[in-house]
Design an enzyme around this catalytic site. Sequence first.
Site, PDB file in Angstrom:
ATOM      1  N   SER A   1       0.831  -1.199   0.000  1.00  0.00           N
ATOM      2  CA  SER A   1       0.000   0.000   0.000  1.00  0.00           C
ATOM      3  C   SER A   1       0.864   1.247   0.000  1.00  0.00           C
ATOM      4  O   SER A   1       1.892   1.296   0.698  1.00  0.00           O
ATOM      5  CB  SER A   1      -0.896   0.012   1.240  1.00  0.00           C
TER       6      SER A   1
ATOM      7  N   TYR B   1      -2.739   5.388  -4.259  1.00  0.00           N
ATOM      8  CA  TYR B   1      -3.890   6.282  -4.280  1.00  0.00           C
ATOM      9  C   TYR B   1      -3.401   7.544  -4.961  1.00  0.00           C
ATOM     10  O   TYR B   1      -2.590   8.273  -4.370  1.00  0.00           O
ATOM     11  CB  TYR B   1      -4.336   6.645  -2.855  1.00  0.00           C
TER      12      TYR B   1
ATOM     13  N   THR C   1      -5.574   2.483  -7.147  1.00  0.00           N
ATOM     14  CA  THR C   1      -6.884   2.312  -6.516  1.00  0.00           C
ATOM     15  C   THR C   1      -7.753   3.528  -6.792  1.00  0.00           C
ATOM     16  O   THR C   1      -7.367   4.653  -6.482  1.00  0.00           O
ATOM     17  CB  THR C   1      -6.721   2.110  -5.000  1.00  0.00           C
TER      18      THR C   1
ATOM     19  N   LYS D   1      -7.696  -0.717  -9.593  1.00  0.00           N
ATOM     20  CA  LYS D   1      -8.372  -1.476  -8.539  1.00  0.00           C
ATOM     21  C   LYS D   1      -9.594  -0.697  -8.062  1.00  0.00           C
ATOM     22  O   LYS D   1      -9.522   0.512  -7.873  1.00  0.00           O
ATOM     23  CB  LYS D   1      -7.406  -1.711  -7.379  1.00  0.00           C
TER      24      LYS D   1
ATOM     25  N   HIS E   1     -13.242  -2.933  -2.211  1.00  0.00           N
ATOM     26  CA  HIS E   1     -12.381  -2.538  -1.096  1.00  0.00           C
ATOM     27  C   HIS E   1     -12.798  -3.252   0.193  1.00  0.00           C
ATOM     28  O   HIS E   1     -12.816  -2.657   1.275  1.00  0.00           O
ATOM     29  CB  HIS E   1     -12.457  -1.009  -0.909  1.00  0.00           C
TER      30      HIS E   1
END
Lengths: 393, 393, 393, 393
Positions: C131, C155, C181, C263, C287
Amino acid sequence: MSTPPLPFGIYQFEVYGRGLGGERPALPTTFDGLQERAREQLSDAAYGYVAGGAGEERTMRANRAAFDRHRLVPRMLGEVGQRDLTTTVCDTTLNAPVVLGPVGVLSIVHPEGELAVARAANELGVASCLSNAASTTLEDVATATPDAPRWFQLYPPNDPEVRRSLVARAEAAGNEAIVVTLDTLTMPWRPRDIAQAYLPFLLGEGIANYTADPVFRSKLAEPPEESPQLAIQQWAQTFPNPQMSWDDLAALRSETGLPLLVKGILHPDDARRAVELGIDGIVVSNHGGRQVDGSVASLDQLPAIVDAVPASVPVLLDSGVRTGSDVLKAIALGARAVLIARPYVWGLALAGQDGVREVVRSLLADLDLSLAMCGCSSLAQVDGDLLVPAPGA
Amino acid sequence: MSTPPLPFGIYQFEVYGRGLGGERPALPTTFDGLQERAREQLSDAAYGYVAGGAGEERTMRANRAAFDRHRLVPRMLGEVGQRDLTTTVCDTTLNAPVVLGPVGVLSIVHPEGELAVARAANELGVASCLSNAASTTLEDVATATPDAPRWFQLYPPNDPEVRRSLVARAEAAGNEAIVVTLDTLTMPWRPRDIAQAYLPFLLGEGIANYTADPVFRSKLAEPPEESPQLAIQQWAQTFPNPQMSWDDLAALRSETGLPLLVKGILHPDDARRAVELGIDGIVVSNHGGRQVDGSVASLDQLPAIVDAVPASVPVLLDSGVRTGSDVLKAIALGARAVLIARPYVWGLALAGQDGVREVVRSLLADLDLSLAMCGCSSLAQVDGDLLVPAPGA
Amino acid sequence: MSTPPLPFGIYQFEVYGRGLGGERPALPTTFDGLQERAREQLSDAAYGYVAGGAGEERTMRANRAAFDRHRLVPRMLGEVGQRDLTTTVCDTTLNAPVVLGPVGVLSIVHPEGELAVARAANELGVASCLSNAASTTLEDVATATPDAPRWFQLYPPNDPEVRRSLVARAEAAGNEAIVVTLDTLTMPWRPRDIAQAYLPFLLGEGIANYTADPVFRSKLAEPPEESPQLAIQQWAQTFPNPQMSWDDLAALRSETGLPLLVKGILHPDDARRAVELGIDGIVVSNHGGRQVDGSVASLDQLPAIVDAVPASVPVLLDSGVRTGSDVLKAIALGARAVLIARPYVWGLALAGQDGVREVVRSLLADLDLSLAMCGCSSLAQVDGDLLVPAPGA
Amino acid sequence: MSTPPLPFGIYQFEVYGRGLGGERPALPTTFDGLQERAREQLSDAAYGYVAGGAGEERTMRANRAAFDRHRLVPRMLGEVGQRDLTTTVCDTTLNAPVVLGPVGVLSIVHPEGELAVARAANELGVASCLSNAASTTLEDVATATPDAPRWFQLYPPNDPEVRRSLVARAEAAGNEAIVVTLDTLTMPWRPRDIAQAYLPFLLGEGIANYTADPVFRSKLAEPPEESPQLAIQQWAQTFPNPQMSWDDLAALRSETGLPLLVKGILHPDDARRAVELGIDGIVVSNHGGRQVDGSVASLDQLPAIVDAVPASVPVLLDSGVRTGSDVLKAIALGARAVLIARPYVWGLALAGQDGVREVVRSLLADLDLSLAMCGCSSLAQVDGDLLVPAPGA
């Protein structure tokens, strides 16, 4: 005994009024609450006998689930200030489409048993149907029910002479119909009773209509009062009738002029065949889920059976009715009336005659108000248009 | 040992009769009750081994849910005073359509293990199928079952010589059929056993048929009595057979003249292929949900498999059977008979031979009575007309 | 670090073997067991952050229910002695179709956080995706994962310069793909976190990739080491990007030569549009039910999305995977691989690197064995024929 | 009183920010949590009055289940940095599609009752609809709501003079619409209230709009201040109106120039008929499941009713709304706005005006964020394309 309280829907205001004086209802106001309280008060054996069903009790759950698969669509502004709950079954006019169905051996839940039920029915003017496996004779019950319709339920014994005697007595006592139960010609597999090794009839409970029967007595070497065991044994030999045939039903039909209903019908073909034999009414029932585990829900079979018989033949619904909206749904699906059982039995267990009366009045008030809320002022307005299937059902 | 009690349906009256003397059944009368009691009495490891399934145990739940998706429609007045529960599977006549299915290593739940099961089966005259992973040799079990049909179950080992030896011994001991399990050629993922790090075979339990086998013994450097670890290791190398092929099944077919059933079939194509190889019967099974988590319910696959094979090939149903109505539903969907497992294992765990007998008698009584209540007097009358789909199923 | 243990399915025998020495697994063997144990050990805030979802958590339940609507139909005798679990995603060969999905701020459940996860992935040779909201820099994680495939999740921040810097660092650290994402461009409504008034990033947790970023640092008046609050505020202004557009995604696409997966895709049209922009792979995901309460289950959308994109574009499935059969079902419905998250996070919470390894090994063993039990020896054999719909689904 | 906080979605950051100072939300963050806390604090009677429904409360459960039968399909990259939640109902512009629905007699849960609700609505700028069965006069509530839209709900009494007086006062107080509730023209069967023998109106609660009404007062022999019992009795005679007809609705329509909405509509034909009479808006409602047990879910009837009326007639949805995604689903199915009730009543019960504000702000934040997460920046973008049926629904 009393003037029937009409309309039923005012009952709630009676309760609210009592609340102003600090008084709360003596009984729980939901079926689950009644059953839970009864479980606390009764012996395991008596509670299990009433509460239990066949096998894993899947049919009991199916009965309830069947009601949940239909939903009412209330209509607005139906001018429902006055409601009429009357209906007619085989020439009997009922002040509400709810009959206190036959339940055997009520002495095991309350000392006054079937007499208390009969008195409550009489107070309310509602119809009741006495089990032939009652703790009290049909004659005594008749005396206790002067002002309300009364039917007699029969498990046809394997001895035709006893059968004819029971029918003749039911006629003589002024019953307005005979309800022949076909689904219990032998004892089913009920794990709760097996676990308690409990069958009340073997203890001499619930055979009063036999021990008082002149023909049955004539077959005993000694009268029941002197030799109860002998009477029990004779009963145990007379009661089971799994070999009963449609011809036997035809014979029974020919033996009485009273309206004859058959109870336990779940297949349209059986309903048709009964009507061909001259049967006057059908009670769709799986005996409250007490006979065949995993059998169809009564309500699920109701529409096909209504379709299968002439409109002149009333079809009643038994098994799983708990609330006013249950009654409405059954009526909307074609039932002329419904039979209830466990709800009033728990009322009886908890408070005798008063308990039966309170439970039944509550159910009728719920029915009356739900009818009004749906925009109908009589049962004639209740039909399939009032229902939609629950999504996914 | 005894005369089989027929009809089974009178068993409940035996229990009620005992109740008059104050005696209650020693065992719980429902499957959930039995399992709960067994859980209290057994070690976590033994309980988990029997009760558990693969993964999240979704298949176990699916097996039960599959039965709930069918509902019986009882018929009235079928003249069911006499019932006939017999059926025939591969030339074996069964006095009831219920076989005590193969369960390995029963020594972990009761010291008498498979012998107690065999004796109970013999008392009742019901058929049983011994696991090749039993704690007792097939020869000892044969001695204990002189009066009831007996089958032998085989996990085909990866060593053809051992396989042939096991088959030859099964024949010699008078088994009437061999049931080849195809769904367990390697060990599945069973979280309950993993949590206990428990595999009884690695402790030397459940390999009696191997350690008594002359061919298996001939491959050991030392006899099992002297070097148990060596035998366990050899077993662990011989048992897994994931590379087994359809050709291997054909080879096995050619090695015995006994009827050969395959167990673990879930796809119609696999059933067809087995029949093409000369297999005599199909056991539709997901091994009680113990192999593949999330696999289809056995009962859901039954009709398609019945359709896929010639009518002459019996199809049996295994996995999830708990009650008499479950048996009826399986028969109605085309099964010639069913296998049961956990119910009698809990009976064994709680009360040995008596426990097995009581559990099986109860199930047969339930079946017999439910058959009667449905209006049928023999299994030949039980077909798809007796069922409707549960709404929403 | 170690040789990957292959085939995975032997892991259970390792556990059973340890059992002979009296050793039980240190961790629960089911997801529910892991979660329950984690709940006991973690603070309410940390537990709630990981376990919780959006709103009433209906989407979390939907994710699980979606798997239950498909059932596997095991096939027999597939000659499955050797199994091959490898798959390929965007030129990355995976030794199993399971990727440790991106989870932010793992320092809140274990002091070693993402490093422990990376080391466990490396031990097993399984792919992992870091992440960008990690507690550890991507460079440190790269060092800890020399022997296993590694991806970087992004992100996209609202500052293109920071975005480009993060991408460039991911490339420099040898990541094999970037996973963008799209479903978290603003923070959702998560009642569990709201109840705790807890957002770990505001405490300076999980922003290591920002505070270590030269471009991000260049925008701060003082370095994060001296003025952490300033860094947190800058992060809070840089992270939210709800105004992001498809053009912005196109810009990102042009900024890197690495394979780019998106994603959070749940609609086939969004998948198509991404592919038109040159995106290399799709991760179907909600998610883990953490964004939109009541949104569709990921698995339910998988088939339509697989159909919507060219076969050359791998589609991965994220959200709700718990067991080997879940993985099989996703593969059968068209997924090239799956991402898992909460299972390994609970392993991390309970036992750090060892916990992650044990949870993932268990899942892979379960998968390997379930594949074999279904009669398949490679993922190429797993397709829709292996599934039937669960009745009523 | 204050500037409405816009956009609502930043509210969560306010909460997280407070968390940095160690402050947690004073109220539970889920509906179930709120209700549980309210149950602990309120008397059984007051709690039951608000929480309860008709009969077995099947309709209450149906209302919730209906939302679960629809799933949102979030779309990515919708450029949702700015969101617009405004909508218009009968010329009233609402800053969010959520109206605080009419709930009677709120004095039983909090001393400030409807005034606290009005003040919270005013703080947030959201619309509210005062019950005519309020504990506070409509004039006092109007004073407390200077900055937010305000409607007045009417149970048409059976006395036309009183009806006209109430309508005239509602106009004079600046209400922007009148909502006529049609589904409660008599009291339903609510077991929780029956169990408590509790009807607050009989205790003089919730009749303030009557006792303050000049026409109503003119019919009393003594003013309510001197003889409260007399006023209660007169109210009890004036309130029930089951005989109300469509002609009576037409009369009411002619008596006011304000927009008139009808509430309680569940059948498309009733919606059509209302529109033909000149009704300006429809509130699809089953009164939160409080009237007819087993009736249809409001949401299930919404699409057919939207289809039945002209697009110019706004259709609102009442009953069962708990979360932001519930609101989105209702909008996607055609609702112009929704009414909420129990959520804010629990907020009131627990913390008065602050509680109402916090509950409503949370719901609006949830809605705002869920809208953004679905890829929409205004309600105009929310339509049926955002939904798919839940499998099996």
